[in-house]
Design a protein around this motif. Structure first.
Motif, mmCIF file in Angstrom:
data_model
loop_
_atom_site.group_PDB
_atom_site.id
_atom_site.type_symbol
_atom_site.label_atom_id
_atom_site.label_comp_id
_atom_site.label_asym_id
_atom_site.label_seq_id
_atom_site.Cartn_x
_atom_site.Cartn_y
_atom_site.Cartn_z
ATOM 1 N N LEU A 74 0.959 -0.909 0.158
ATOM 2 C CA LEU A 74 -0.706 0.146 -0.295
ATOM 3 C C LEU A 74 0.766 1.497 0.317
ATOM 4 O O LEU A 74 0.418 2.182 -0.608
ATOM 5 C CB LEU A 74 -1.415 0.331 1.362
ATOM 6 C CG LEU A 74 -1.954 -1.412 0.984
ATOM 7 C CD1 LEU A 74 -2.756 -0.866 2.043
ATOM 8 C CD2 LEU A 74 -3.196 -1.406 -0.183
ATOM 9 N N GLN A 84 -5.498 8.343 -2.177
ATOM 10 C CA GLN A 84 -6.120 7.524 -1.463
ATOM 11 C C GLN A 84 -7.198 5.881 -1.262
ATOM 12 O O GLN A 84 -7.593 5.285 -0.508
ATOM 13 C CB GLN A 84 -6.070 8.583 -0.108
ATOM 14 C CG GLN A 84 -6.439 7.747 1.422
ATOM 15 C CD GLN A 84 -4.870 6.327 1.841
ATOM 16 O OE1 GLN A 84 -3.771 7.642 1.060
ATOM 17 N NE2 GLN A 84 -5.307 5.618 2.222
ATOM 18 N N THR A 85 -8.179 6.864 -1.720
ATOM 19 C CA THR A 85 -9.772 6.207 -2.014
ATOM 20 C C THR A 85 -9.270 5.086 -3.048
ATOM 21 O O THR A 85 -10.064 3.549 -2.109
ATOM 22 C CB THR A 85 -10.893 6.650 -2.817
ATOM 23 O OG1 THR A 85 -10.165 7.302 -4.007
ATOM 24 C CG2 THR A 85 -11.493 7.812 -1.669
ATOM 25 N N ASP A 88 -7.398 2.289 -0.203
ATOM 26 C CA ASP A 88 -8.026 1.666 0.586
ATOM 27 C C ASP A 88 -9.458 0.763 0.058
ATOM 28 O O ASP A 88 -9.175 -0.801 0.751
ATOM 29 C CB ASP A 88 -9.711 2.673 1.184
ATOM 30 C CG ASP A 88 -8.437 4.255 2.227
ATOM 31 O OD1 ASP A 88 -7.418 3.963 2.676
ATOM 32 O OD2 ASP A 88 -9.453 5.131 1.841
ATOM 33 N N GLU A 91 -7.313 -2.568 -0.165
ATOM 34 C CA GLU A 91 -6.546 -3.143 1.161
ATOM 35 C C GLU A 91 -7.651 -3.997 1.687
ATOM 36 O O GLU A 91 -7.841 -4.701 2.057
ATOM 37 C CB GLU A 91 -6.825 -1.535 2.306
ATOM 38 C CG GLU A 91 -6.154 -2.459 3.539
ATOM 39 C CD GLU A 91 -5.864 -1.769 4.721
ATOM 40 O OE1 GLU A 91 -5.356 -1.343 5.789
ATOM 41 O OE2 GLU A 91 -6.173 -0.467 4.157
ATOM 42 N N ARG A 92 -8.718 -3.214 0.938
ATOM 43 C CA ARG A 92 -10.154 -3.654 1.459
ATOM 44 C C ARG A 92 -10.719 -5.280 1.352
ATOM 45 O O ARG A 92 -10.587 -6.335 1.359
ATOM 46 C CB ARG A 92 -11.456 -3.819 1.405
ATOM 47 C CG ARG A 92 -12.067 -2.118 2.389
ATOM 48 C CD ARG A 92 -13.063 -1.600 2.386
ATOM 49 N NE ARG A 92 -13.781 -1.196 1.186
ATOM 50 C CZ ARG A 92 -13.700 0.531 0.900
ATOM 51 N NH1 ARG A 92 -12.973 1.138 1.909
ATOM 52 N NH2 ARG A 92 -13.913 1.135 0.445
#
Length: 357
Positions: A74, A84-85, A88, A91-92
């Protein structure tokens, strides 16, 4: 980190007063597979320092967990300039694929990765349903990307990603459940009546065809031209630059109201909001609309985006024009967003109008 060889040999005397260390990469499909690197030093002590350091790195790589690898990956994406969205969301998906963060990345094999993918497909979501094909396939895509990066960085000692041979399963469903036209009008009227930032964000997703992630990143300064234009961040179309979206008249005054007292760089819709999908369903409840749901999906943020595409295509807009608004290609638009038969119905309606004139 520069990848070390998988075998460290030496130090050897070359018979001329110098000492060699050899690093050999494991055989396999990677570009460096089977290669040998030779390092020469004037003293045995310096050569031994190389050997010790290389073996320490190899030992350290054996103790790296999935959590460590994800954190490094990341950070790599952030360094590349990804939003950043996007980070994120990546990562999910990775945490879905790798539920055990303590798993050592060195222990990942092709068979283990296949088992993780099989388990993901069989693991119920928070709603109690099995994940949609699009969901587990995207998680696999992100896991592959992570493990390719891990191999390149020397975090995994295999010659290639252990997930390289895992193949996606199932067929992606087309779009998400959508409201009928009259229901959509009632939904929009209630969203504007509620007027909360989250409700207005959901209304913007419907009227402008925006992604939820795009709206979460919109700043006050992105609402331009007296509220008539909304600038959406890059990496959402073929050119990778920002794109302006026209804001319909009913949304302009409510959105301008959100800018009062805020700095230009502040989030337009604020922070800590409920997700767009939550607001999509809440407004259905407030408007007395039974939120549509199929056997896999509920009414969600993606449904609003799909409704925008369906209504626009039904009104006669070309797939290219609608795709440009959504930041997609026409092929993706018709495959994933518009309701089946929309384009054909619009063409038939134009033919009917010619006949009755």
């Amino acid at each position: 980190m520069q990848r070390r060889g998988d075998r460290i040999l030496g130090p050897y005397s070359d018979g001329r007063g110098r000492f060699r260390v050899v690093e050999i990469a494991a055989a396999g499909a990677s570009p460096a597979a089977g290669t040998r690197k030779c390092f020469t030093y004037p003293t045995r002590e310096e050569a031994q320092e190389h050997v010790d350091a290389a073996r320490e790195e190899l030992a350290a790589a054996e103790s790296i967990t999935i959590a460590d690898a994800i954190a490094g990956y990341l950070a790599h994406l952030a360094g590349k300039g990804d939003r950043q969205t996007t980070i994120d969301l990546t990562e999910r998906f990775l945490l879905r694929f790798f539920p055990d963060r303590t798993l050592l990345i060195a222990h990942l094999t092709p068979a283990r990765c296949q088992r993780l993918y099989d388990e993901l497909q069989a693991r119920p979501t928070k709603r109690g349903t099995l994940p949609a094909a699009a969901t587990h396939q995207q998680a696999l895509v992100q896991a592959r990307a992570l493990l390719r990066w891990a191999v390149e960085q020397g975090l995994h000692r295999g010659p290639e990603s252990p997930a390289a041979a895992v193949r996606p399963q199932g067929k992606r469903r087309r779009g998400k459940p959508q409201l009928r036209i009259d229901e959509g009008r009632r939904w929009l009227a209630k969203a504007l009546e509620v007027g909360a930032p989250g409700a207005l964000m959901a209304a913007t997703a419907l009227l402008c065809g925006c992604r939820a992630g795009e709206l979460e990143g919109v700043a006050v300064r992105d609402l331009d031209d007296g509220g008539a234009v909304l600038w959406l961040a890059g990496k959402t179309n073929d050119r990778g630059d920002e794109r302006p979206v026209e804001v319909p008249e009913p949304l302009r005054v409510p959105l301008l109201g959100l800018t009062v007292g805020k700095l230009p760089g502040a989030p337009l819709f604020g922070r800590g909001l409920e997700a767009v999908g939550w607001w999509a369903r809440k407004i259905c409840e407030l408007a007395g609309i039974e939120a549509p749901q199929d056997d896999v999906h509920g009414f969600c943020a993606h449904s609003l985006r799909g409704m925008h595409a369906t209504y626009a295509r039904a009104a006669g807009m070309s797939s290219r024009a609608v795709a440009d608004t959504l930041g997609n290609s026409p092929a993706v638009l018709d495959a994933a967003y518009t309701a089946p038969g929309t384009a054909a119905a619009a063409a038939a309606r134009r033919a009917q109008m010619r006949l009755v004139k």
